[in-house]
Design a protein around this motif. Structure first.
Motif, mmCIF file in Angstrom:
data_model
loop_
_atom_site.group_PDB
_atom_site.id
_atom_site.type_symbol
_atom_site.label_atom_id
_atom_site.label_comp_id
_atom_site.label_asym_id
_atom_site.label_seq_id
_atom_site.Cartn_x
_atom_site.Cartn_y
_atom_site.Cartn_z
ATOM 1 N N VAL A 233 0.825 -1.214 0.000
ATOM 2 C CA VAL A 233 0.000 0.000 0.000
ATOM 3 C C VAL A 233 0.858 1.263 0.000
ATOM 4 O O VAL A 233 0.376 2.358 -0.296
ATOM 5 C CB VAL A 233 -0.971 -0.032 1.200
ATOM 6 N N ASN A 234 2.160 1.143 0.281
ATOM 7 C CA ASN A 234 3.021 2.328 0.332
ATOM 8 C C ASN A 234 3.016 3.110 -0.977
ATOM 9 O O ASN A 234 3.224 4.326 -0.976
ATOM 10 C CB ASN A 234 4.451 1.924 0.695
ATOM 11 N N TYR A 235 2.796 2.421 -2.089
ATOM 12 C CA TYR A 235 2.823 3.109 -3.381
ATOM 13 C C TYR A 235 1.690 4.132 -3.502
ATOM 14 O O TYR A 235 1.773 5.070 -4.303
ATOM 15 C CB TYR A 235 2.730 2.095 -4.515
ATOM 16 N N LEU A 236 0.641 3.940 -2.682
ATOM 17 C CA LEU A 236 -0.479 4.883 -2.654
ATOM 18 C C LEU A 236 -0.358 5.862 -1.494
ATOM 19 O O LEU A 236 -0.626 7.056 -1.649
ATOM 20 C CB LEU A 236 -1.801 4.113 -2.528
ATOM 21 N N SER A 237 0.032 5.361 -0.324
ATOM 22 C CA SER A 237 0.106 6.232 0.855
ATOM 23 C C SER A 237 1.149 7.324 0.666
ATOM 24 O O SER A 237 0.993 8.439 1.173
ATOM 25 C CB SER A 237 0.404 5.415 2.115
ATOM 26 N N ALA A 238 2.217 7.037 -0.096
ATOM 27 C CA ALA A 238 3.242 8.059 -0.355
ATOM 28 C C ALA A 238 2.686 9.210 -1.185
ATOM 29 O O ALA A 238 3.221 10.325 -1.138
ATOM 30 C CB ALA A 238 4.438 7.440 -1.072
ATOM 31 N N LEU A 239 1.623 8.948 -1.926
ATOM 32 C CA LEU A 239 1.015 9.989 -2.765
ATOM 33 C C LEU A 239 -0.122 10.717 -2.055
ATOM 34 O O LEU A 239 -0.762 11.587 -2.648
ATOM 35 C CB LEU A 239 0.500 9.377 -4.066
ATOM 36 N N GLY A 240 -0.371 10.344 -0.803
ATOM 37 C CA GLY A 240 -1.369 11.072 -0.022
ATOM 38 C C GLY A 240 -2.792 10.573 -0.163
ATOM 39 O O GLY A 240 -3.722 11.233 0.317
ATOM 40 N N LEU A 241 -3.015 9.410 -0.789
ATOM 41 C CA LEU A 241 -4.375 8.886 -0.904
ATOM 42 C C LEU A 241 -4.959 8.683 0.495
ATOM 43 O O LEU A 241 -4.317 8.128 1.376
ATOM 44 C CB LEU A 241 -4.372 7.558 -1.666
ATOM 45 N N GLY A 242 -6.188 9.137 0.665
ATOM 46 C CA GLY A 242 -6.849 8.989 1.954
ATOM 47 C C GLY A 242 -6.521 10.084 2.940
ATOM 48 O O GLY A 242 -7.086 10.127 4.035
ATOM 49 N N GLY A 243 -5.604 10.986 2.568
ATOM 50 C CA GLY A 243 -5.230 12.075 3.453
ATOM 51 C C GLY A 243 -5.922 13.372 3.074
ATOM 52 O O GLY A 243 -6.814 13.414 2.216
ATOM 53 N N ALA A 244 -5.483 14.462 3.705
ATOM 54 C CA ALA A 244 -6.111 15.766 3.466
ATOM 55 C C ALA A 244 -5.799 16.310 2.081
ATOM 56 O O ALA A 244 -6.589 17.066 1.504
ATOM 57 C CB ALA A 244 -5.638 16.755 4.536
ATOM 58 N N ASP A 245 -4.650 15.924 1.525
ATOM 59 C CA ASP A 245 -4.233 16.428 0.208
ATOM 60 C C ASP A 245 -3.928 15.245 -0.709
ATOM 61 O O ASP A 245 -2.922 14.562 -0.551
ATOM 62 C CB ASP A 245 -2.990 17.307 0.359
ATOM 63 N N GLU A 246 -4.813 14.988 -1.651
ATOM 64 C CA GLU A 246 -4.632 13.863 -2.571
ATOM 65 C C GLU A 246 -4.121 14.320 -3.937
ATOM 66 O O GLU A 246 -4.207 13.578 -4.919
ATOM 67 C CB GLU A 246 -5.952 13.102 -2.743
ATOM 68 N N SER A 247 -3.556 15.513 -4.021
ATOM 69 C CA SER A 247 -3.155 16.055 -5.317
ATOM 70 C C SER A 247 -2.068 15.207 -5.980
ATOM 71 O O SER A 247 -2.078 15.032 -7.212
ATOM 72 C CB SER A 247 -2.677 17.501 -5.165
ATOM 73 N N LYS A 248 -1.127 14.685 -5.196
ATOM 74 C CA LYS A 248 -0.087 13.839 -5.788
ATOM 75 C C LYS A 248 -0.686 12.538 -6.326
ATOM 76 O O LYS A 248 -0.284 12.054 -7.386
ATOM 77 C CB LYS A 248 1.004 13.539 -4.766
ATOM 78 N N TYR A 249 -1.629 11.983 -5.589
ATOM 79 C CA TYR A 249 -2.290 10.768 -6.078
ATOM 80 C C TYR A 249 -3.002 11.057 -7.396
ATOM 81 O O TYR A 249 -2.880 10.277 -8.357
ATOM 82 C CB TYR A 249 -3.280 10.242 -5.038
ATOM 83 N N GLN A 250 -3.719 12.145 -7.453
ATOM 84 C CA GLN A 250 -4.435 12.497 -8.672
ATOM 85 C C GLN A 250 -3.472 12.740 -9.830
ATOM 86 O O GLN A 250 -3.782 12.452 -10.985
ATOM 87 C CB GLN A 250 -5.294 13.750 -8.434
ATOM 88 N N LYS A 251 -2.286 13.251 -9.530
ATOM 89 C CA LYS A 251 -1.323 13.611 -10.568
ATOM 90 C C LYS A 251 -0.539 12.409 -11.083
ATOM 91 O O LYS A 251 -0.323 12.271 -12.294
ATOM 92 C CB LYS A 251 -0.354 14.657 -10.019
ATOM 93 N N TYR A 252 -0.084 11.528 -10.166
ATOM 94 C CA TYR A 252 0.892 10.498 -10.557
ATOM 95 C C TYR A 252 0.328 9.083 -10.674
ATOM 96 O O TYR A 252 0.952 8.239 -11.317
ATOM 97 C CB TYR A 252 2.058 10.484 -9.555
ATOM 98 N N TRP A 253 -0.787 8.789 -10.003
ATOM 99 C CA TRP A 253 -1.301 7.422 -10.077
ATOM 100 C C TRP A 253 -2.197 7.260 -11.290
ATOM 101 O O TRP A 253 -2.925 8.183 -11.627
ATOM 102 C CB TRP A 253 -2.065 7.062 -8.785
ATOM 103 N N PRO A 254 -2.149 6.149 -11.996
ATOM 104 C CA PRO A 254 -1.427 4.912 -11.667
ATOM 105 C C PRO A 254 0.073 4.986 -11.977
ATOM 106 O O PRO A 254 0.489 5.703 -12.886
ATOM 107 C CB PRO A 254 -2.109 3.863 -12.542
ATOM 108 N N ALA A 255 0.845 4.244 -11.207
ATOM 109 C CA ALA A 255 2.295 4.207 -11.397
ATOM 110 C C ALA A 255 2.631 3.720 -12.800
ATOM 111 O O ALA A 255 1.979 2.820 -13.334
ATOM 112 C CB ALA A 255 2.950 3.305 -10.362
#
Length: 650
Positions: A233-255
């Motif tokens: 799950v680290n590949y998602l948690s490092a991008l902020g998924l589930g946190g207050a700021d999910e902008s990195k997840y929206q930008k970079y996922w899927p790997a």
């Protein structure tokens, strides 16, 4: 302004070993080179690495060290970060699975999958390998009830556990692989994974109760989440998924790429995608598995005692040379053989003779024939077109392989241009042009060579990030004039009338025979002031050859090892003297001061096999492990891997 395309690459998060070896370094160096290459191409590249800090083996090792688990890993993580800095690893983020951002997301995903009925409670009974943190069924085990991945003994585990309905998603996974044939690379690994799933995918045990160092199951705190469900799950948690700021997840996922060694491809290409399917999240675009770095005796590992310290190698040969060797030698999807002699040969041939000598010869001739100034001439030679054509083709040829994460072949494409430039010197013979007064042709030849060196240096800089500044200095360029990105590869980027400043060789040749002789010659040891050097023990009375022949010395393989309770000096070893379990016996040895149990498992030692049995702390010991000692130093005698257990030592 057009937004940059993104590229997200990850390495597995590393188990906090107190001794990462050069084999561990390959994955991270390769991912770093890929991220640097993508940035050259104008991408917003995000590179993630980190540490996987939960699990039974961490808890056990921390207890042995007298520390709490988090205290134990804190110091080791600091060392890992220092190693990555030494190897010029420029990661975008370093995640630890003990961080709150990670723990919270693991619990959220676990809860979601449980709530939809895909996780259920049952009783687990099966085989568990603690070093690999992996469960195996009976039919998956290797010979002698050992782990099929690492060869160590496994333990039969019985405990209440939660299970993830992997089997429910088998058909969906197969359909996804069929529709996305490039998802698992190389092809051989894809075929292996397809066959594994088609043989029958079993539900995965995803919680443990026999230890508590892990992320708590949110609805049942006597359980901790299985380390492989947690770690992925680290590949998602490092991008902020589930946190207050999910902008990195929206930008970079899927790997774009999950990069790893082949031994953990199953977790990344089967378990991880199915977790994502169950969680309703997009799957990564590609999972790439590379081979192992092999030494004599097989895969490099601490338990086999065949590890190579990257710090020592960098100190001896420099970080650029080590990075180049690792990435040049590891063919796509294949294992690579390591020896220091092979490393030295690579430095001498590829870096000193080919690349370094090209720069040295070119700058020397520009200084000697043209007063140190390089500029295009008004006339050319019959050999120019072929060199310029290859220079124009090389970036695309290299990129074709880099985009597949086939870095070895990408380097090979660059080196075709290096080789062509060296041959171009021989064909055009600048010394003859100078002698004949053909100045314009000479200027063209020298400019072409300097321009090729500039292009090669830009192309190779993701692999060797420090080499560019040293080359620019000799070519009389600053970084801005030389260019660093892909656009700078256009022919003619070297400014006219550039003043060459020839310097020392980029990579001096290494005299391997001389170095080997110096390193193997024992240096005299001077005792510290006020310290008396220990005398050797007296030689015992002579014996006859018949006395010696009464000893039965055998090669034995250590299949299990543990500390003897309430005995600081004793280890209990299970050794095997033949091809099967029937040849196993127990030996108690007073070497606990010098070895941890896991250091000995898998090693081949020498045993006095016909020593009369004796009881030590209530354990019958049948034999004695041979060791060499001097003063406070002790080392067990090891036999080469080619000699099978039971082999006679004469």
């Amino acid at each position: 302004m057009t937004e940059k395309p993104t590229f997200y690459i990850t390495t597995p998060i590393y188990y906090p070993s107190d001794k990462l070896h050069i084999g561990h370094a390959y994955t991270t160096v390769a991912a770093d080179a890929m991220a640097r290459y993508k940035r050259q191409r104008g991408y917003d590249a995000y590179f993630l690495t980190g540490t996987d800090e939960h699990g039974l083996k961490i808890q056990q090792r921390a207890a042995e060290a007298g520390l709490k688990p988090l205290e134990f890993v804190d110091g080791i993580v600091k060392g890992i970060k220092q190693l990555w800095q030494l190897l010029d690893i420029e990661y975008s983020d370093f995640i630890r699975t003990t961080e709150p951002r990670h723990e919270q997301l693991v619990q959220k995903i676990f809860q979601k999958i449980y709530d939809q009925g895909d996780i259920y409670k049952s009783e687990y009974s099966g085989w568990y390998c603690t070093p690999c943190e992996t469960f195996f069924t009976e039919h998956q085990l290797a010979e002698g009830h050992t782990c099929p991945d690492c060869g160590r003994p496994v333990q039969l585990a019985h405990e209440e556990s939660y299970f993830f309905k992997m089997s429910k998603y088998a058909d969906r996974w197969l359909k996804f692989i069929e529709e996305n044939p490039d998802f698992i690379q190389p092809e051989t690994r894809r075929n292996e994974m397809i066959n594994f799933v088609k043989q029958g995918l079993e539900d995965l045990c995803v919680s443990r109760t026999t230890f508590d160092w892990g992320i708590k199951v949110p609805f049942d705190e006597k359980h901790v989440v299985y380390v492989w469900f947690d770690a992925l799950v680290n590949y998602l948690s490092a991008l902020g998924l589930g946190g207050a700021d999910e902008s990195k997840y929206q930008k970079y996922w899927p790997a774009d790429v999950h990069l790893m060694a082949k031994d953990i491809i199953r977790f990344h290409s089967i378990v991880w995608p199915i977790i994502l399917m169950a969680a309703g999240l997009p799957l990564p675009k590609k999972v790439v598995a590379h081979g192992w770095l092999l030494m004599q005796g097989g895969k490099m590992s601490k338990s086999k005692g065949n590890v190579v310290d990257p710090v020592v190698l960098v100190e001896k040969y420099g970080v650029d040379a080590i990075r180049f060797f690792l990435l040049r030698e590891m063919a796509y999807g294949m294992d690579a053989n390591y020896s220091e002699e092979a490393l030295v040969n690579c430095i001498n041939v590829d870096l000193a003779n080919d690349y370094g000598n090209l720069l040295s010869r070119t700058t020397a001739m520009i200084e000697k024939f043209l007063g140190g100034e390089v500029a295009p001439g008004s006339d050319g030679t019959d050999f120019d077109a072929e060199l310029l054509a290859l220079a124009a083709e090389t970036p695309a040829n290299m990129a074709k392989y880099m985009d597949k994460v086939d870095i070895a072949n990408a380097i090979a494409e660059i080196w075709k241009l290096v080789d062509k430039a060296n041959k171009y010197i021989d064909y055009t013979a600048p010394w003859t042009l100078n002698k004949n007064g053909e100045v314009e042709k000479l200027k063209t030849v020298m400019y072409n060579l300097a321009e090729v060196i500039r292009q090669v240096t830009i192309l190779i800089s993701p692999v060797m990030p420090n080499v560019a500044d040293r080359v620019w200095q000799q070519l009389g360029l600053d970084a801005a004039a030389a260019g660093q990105d892909w656009d700078a590869l256009a022919w003619g980027g070297l400014p006219a009338a550039t003043k060459i400043r020839r310097g020392d060789p980029l990579f001096p040749r290494i005299d391997w025979e001389k170095q080997l002789a110096e390193e193997t010659e024992p240096a005299p040891v001077e005792p510290a002031e006020g310290v008396v050097a220990p005398a050797i023990e007296p030689i015992k009375p002579e014996i006859s050859i018949e006395d010696f022949e009464r000893l039965d010395l055998r090669v034995c393989k250590v299949v299990a090892c543990e500390k003897v309770k309430k005995a600081d000096k004793l280890l209990r070893l299970t050794v095997q003297l033949g091809p099967d379990e029937a040849s196993q016996r127990t030996v108690v040895s007073g070497i606990a001061k010098y070895y941890q149990p896991e250091d000995l498992v898998g090693k081949q030692l020498v045993l006095v096999a016909n020593l009369k049995p004796a009881k030590l702390r209530g354990i019958e010991s049948r034999g004695m492990i041979l060791a060499a000692s001097f003063g406070d130093q002790l080392q067990v005698l090891q036999a080469p891997a080619e000699i099978l257990p039971g082999g006679i030592v004469r």
